[in-house]
Design a protein around this motif. Structure first.
Motif, PDB file in Angstrom:
ATOM      1  N   SER A  20       0.899  -1.122   0.034  1.00 14.84           N
ATOM      2  CA  SER A  20       0.001   0.025   0.138  1.00 14.84           C
ATOM      3  C   SER A  20       0.835   1.315  -0.027  1.00 14.84           C
ATOM      4  CB  SER A  20      -0.928  -0.074   1.223  1.00 14.84           C
ATOM      5  OG  SER A  20      -1.738  -1.117   1.249  1.00 14.84           O
ATOM      6  N   LEU A  21       1.602   1.259  -0.897  1.00 13.84           N
ATOM      7  CA  LEU A  21       2.671   2.462  -0.917  1.00 13.84           C
ATOM      8  C   LEU A  21       2.550   3.218  -2.455  1.00 13.84           C
ATOM      9  CD1 LEU A  21       6.122   0.979   0.346  1.00 13.84           C
ATOM     10  CD2 LEU A  21       4.677   2.960   1.552  1.00 13.84           C
ATOM     11  N   HIS A  22       2.731   4.417  -2.229  1.00 18.95           N
ATOM     12  CA  HIS A  22       2.772   4.962  -3.673  1.00 18.95           C
ATOM     13  C   HIS A  22       4.199   4.705  -4.662  1.00 18.95           C
ATOM     14  CE1 HIS A  22       2.734   8.467  -6.520  1.00 18.95           C
ATOM     15  NE2 HIS A  22       1.386   8.350  -6.411  1.00 18.95           N
ATOM     16  N   LYS A  23       3.571   4.575  -5.945  1.00 19.24           N
ATOM     17  CA  LYS A  23       4.837   4.259  -6.774  1.00 19.24           C
ATOM     18  C   LYS A  23       5.835   5.214  -6.670  1.00 19.24           C
ATOM     19  CE  LYS A  23       2.864   6.339 -10.696  1.00 19.24           C
ATOM     20  NZ  LYS A  23       2.234   6.280 -12.276  1.00 19.24           N
ATOM     21  N   THR A  24       5.574   6.370  -6.437  1.00 22.03           N
ATOM     22  CA  THR A  24       6.843   7.406  -6.414  1.00 22.03           C
ATOM     23  C   THR A  24       7.880   7.074  -5.232  1.00 22.03           C
ATOM     24  OG1 THR A  24       5.721   9.109  -7.192  1.00 22.03           O
ATOM     25  CG2 THR A  24       7.435   9.711  -6.128  1.00 22.03           C
ATOM     26  N   LYS A  25       7.146   6.640  -4.143  1.00 25.07           N
ATOM     27  CA  LYS A  25       7.832   6.276  -2.840  1.00 25.07           C
ATOM     28  C   LYS A  25       8.816   4.935  -3.180  1.00 25.07           C
ATOM     29  CE  LYS A  25       5.490   8.657   0.529  1.00 25.07           C
ATOM     30  NZ  LYS A  25       5.271   8.828   2.096  1.00 25.07           N
ATOM     31  N   VAL A  26       8.118   3.831  -3.855  1.00 25.41           N
ATOM     32  CA  VAL A  26       8.715   2.692  -4.055  1.00 25.41           C
ATOM     33  C   VAL A  26      10.074   2.961  -4.988  1.00 25.41           C
ATOM     34  CG1 VAL A  26       8.484   0.421  -5.006  1.00 25.41           C
ATOM     35  CG2 VAL A  26       6.645   1.491  -3.337  1.00 25.41           C
ATOM     36  N   SER A  27       9.764   3.857  -5.892  1.00 19.00           N
ATOM     37  CA  SER A  27      10.834   3.986  -6.968  1.00 19.00           C
ATOM     38  C   SER A  27      11.878   4.581  -6.148  1.00 19.00           C
ATOM     39  CB  SER A  27      10.296   5.121  -8.083  1.00 19.00           C
ATOM     40  OG  SER A  27      11.060   5.362  -9.083  1.00 19.00           O
ATOM     41  N   ARG A  28      11.641   5.673  -5.576  1.00 17.03           N
ATOM     42  CA  ARG A  28      12.916   6.194  -4.683  1.00 17.03           C
ATOM     43  C   ARG A  28      13.441   5.264  -3.850  1.00 17.03           C
ATOM     44  NH1 ARG A  28       9.271  11.224  -2.974  1.00 17.03           N
ATOM     45  NH2 ARG A  28       9.197  12.183  -4.675  1.00 17.03           N
ATOM     46  N   ALA A  29      12.667   4.347  -3.193  1.00 20.16           N
ATOM     47  CA  ALA A  29      13.301   3.398  -2.147  1.00 20.16           C
ATOM     48  C   ALA A  29      14.211   2.368  -3.032  1.00 20.16           C
ATOM     49  CB  ALA A  29      12.162   2.731  -1.515  1.00 20.16           C
ATOM     50  N   VAL A  30      13.624   2.029  -4.241  1.00 20.08           N
ATOM     51  CA  VAL A  30      14.221   1.120  -5.051  1.00 20.08           C
ATOM     52  C   VAL A  30      15.977   1.598  -5.556  1.00 20.08           C
ATOM     53  CG1 VAL A  30      14.452  -0.114  -7.326  1.00 20.08           C
ATOM     54  CG2 VAL A  30      12.193  -0.309  -5.720  1.00 20.08           C
ATOM     55  N   LYS A  31      15.743   2.773  -5.849  1.00 21.68           N
ATOM     56  CA  LYS A  31      16.948   3.663  -6.260  1.00 21.68           C
ATOM     57  C   LYS A  31      17.701   3.716  -5.151  1.00 21.68           C
ATOM     58  CE  LYS A  31      19.024   7.595  -8.332  1.00 21.68           C
ATOM     59  NZ  LYS A  31      18.626   8.926  -8.575  1.00 21.68           N
ATOM     60  N   ALA A  32      17.476   4.082  -3.987  1.00 28.89           N
ATOM     61  CA  ALA A  32      18.403   4.168  -2.565  1.00 28.89           C
ATOM     62  C   ALA A  32      18.988   2.676  -2.512  1.00 28.89           C
ATOM     63  CB  ALA A  32      17.742   4.644  -1.518  1.00 28.89           C
ATOM     64  N   LEU A  33      18.126   1.448  -2.559  1.00 29.35           N
ATOM     65  CA  LEU A  33      18.537   0.177  -2.045  1.00 29.35           C
ATOM     66  C   LEU A  33      19.426  -0.288  -3.135  1.00 29.35           C
ATOM     67  CD1 LEU A  33      15.029  -1.161  -0.884  1.00 29.35           C
ATOM     68  CD2 LEU A  33      17.084  -0.652   0.609  1.00 29.35           C
ATOM     69  N   GLU A  34      19.350   0.168  -4.581  1.00 34.35           N
ATOM     70  CA  GLU A  34      20.157  -0.227  -5.369  1.00 34.35           C
ATOM     71  C   GLU A  34      21.721   0.443  -5.308  1.00 34.35           C
ATOM     72  OE1 GLU A  34      20.048  -0.902 -10.224  1.00 34.35           O
ATOM     73  OE2 GLU A  34      18.992   0.946  -9.574  1.00 34.35           O
ATOM     74  N   GLU A  35      21.643   1.535  -4.871  1.00 34.11           N
ATOM     75  CA  GLU A  35      22.823   2.488  -4.619  1.00 34.11           C
ATOM     76  C   GLU A  35      23.459   1.895  -3.455  1.00 34.11           C
ATOM     77  OE1 GLU A  35      21.401   6.431  -4.234  1.00 34.11           O
ATOM     78  OE2 GLU A  35      21.279   6.918  -6.277  1.00 34.11           O
ATOM     79  N   LYS A  36      22.833   1.352  -2.595  1.00 29.40           N
ATOM     80  CA  LYS A  36      23.442   0.684  -1.502  1.00 29.40           C
ATOM     81  C   LYS A  36      24.012  -0.648  -1.501  1.00 29.40           C
ATOM     82  CE  LYS A  36      21.033   3.474   2.169  1.00 29.40           C
ATOM     83  NZ  LYS A  36      19.618   3.903   2.002  1.00 29.40           N
TER      84      LYS A  36
END
Length: 147
Positions: free
Chosen positions: A66-82
């Protein structure tokens, strides 16, 4: 709200109480993933869904968490960078990407799973086993009612 006094404040309004309990519990747990791995709440939620249910698309995570796609997109990017997750383009739909935890991401998830288990056990000790079990069962019923 009581039936005797419909003008009573919403302090006992169930959705408000559920939100407050969830927010406070989440903030208390946040310290662990933030201080250990520099993750934000949405990053933890994305990692939780990938670690718990396996590879998924961002859209699937949005729906399940139940998350907005923009928040998931940012989280995915951050997790990928880590270097906690990687993306693979789906050959049958080049617009979608399959997300999966890396070896490092799986290790972080395993560590945080142990921390979450300890956190939950402390909550259970505070509430007592029977009350904890009743609360979990009640919350599961509420979730099932609204799915």
């Amino acid at each position: 709200m009581t039936q005797d006094n419909p003008d009573a404040p919403l302090s006992d309004f169930l959705p408000f109480l559920l939100f407050q309990a969830a927010e406070l519990s989440s903030r208390n747990f946040q310290h662990h993933y933030q201080s250990r791995y520099g993750m934000l709440r949405t990053e933890w939620r994305v990692m939780f869904h990938l670690g718990s249910t396996g590879d998924q698309t961002a859209k699937q995570i949005c729906n399940r968490a139940s998350l907005h796609k923009t928040k998931v997109s940012r989280a995915v990017k951050a997790l990928e960078e880590k270097r906690f997750l990687k993306r693979d383009t789906i050959s049958t739909d080049r617009r979608s990407e399959q997300l999966c935890l890396t070896k490092q991401g799986k290790a972080v998830f395993a560590d945080l799973t142990h921390v979450a288990t300890d956190f939950d056990q402390r909550l259970e000790q505070s509430l007592g086993t029977q009350e904890h079990e009743r609360l979990v069962a009640t919350l599961q019923k509420l979730i099932a009612l609204h799915q």
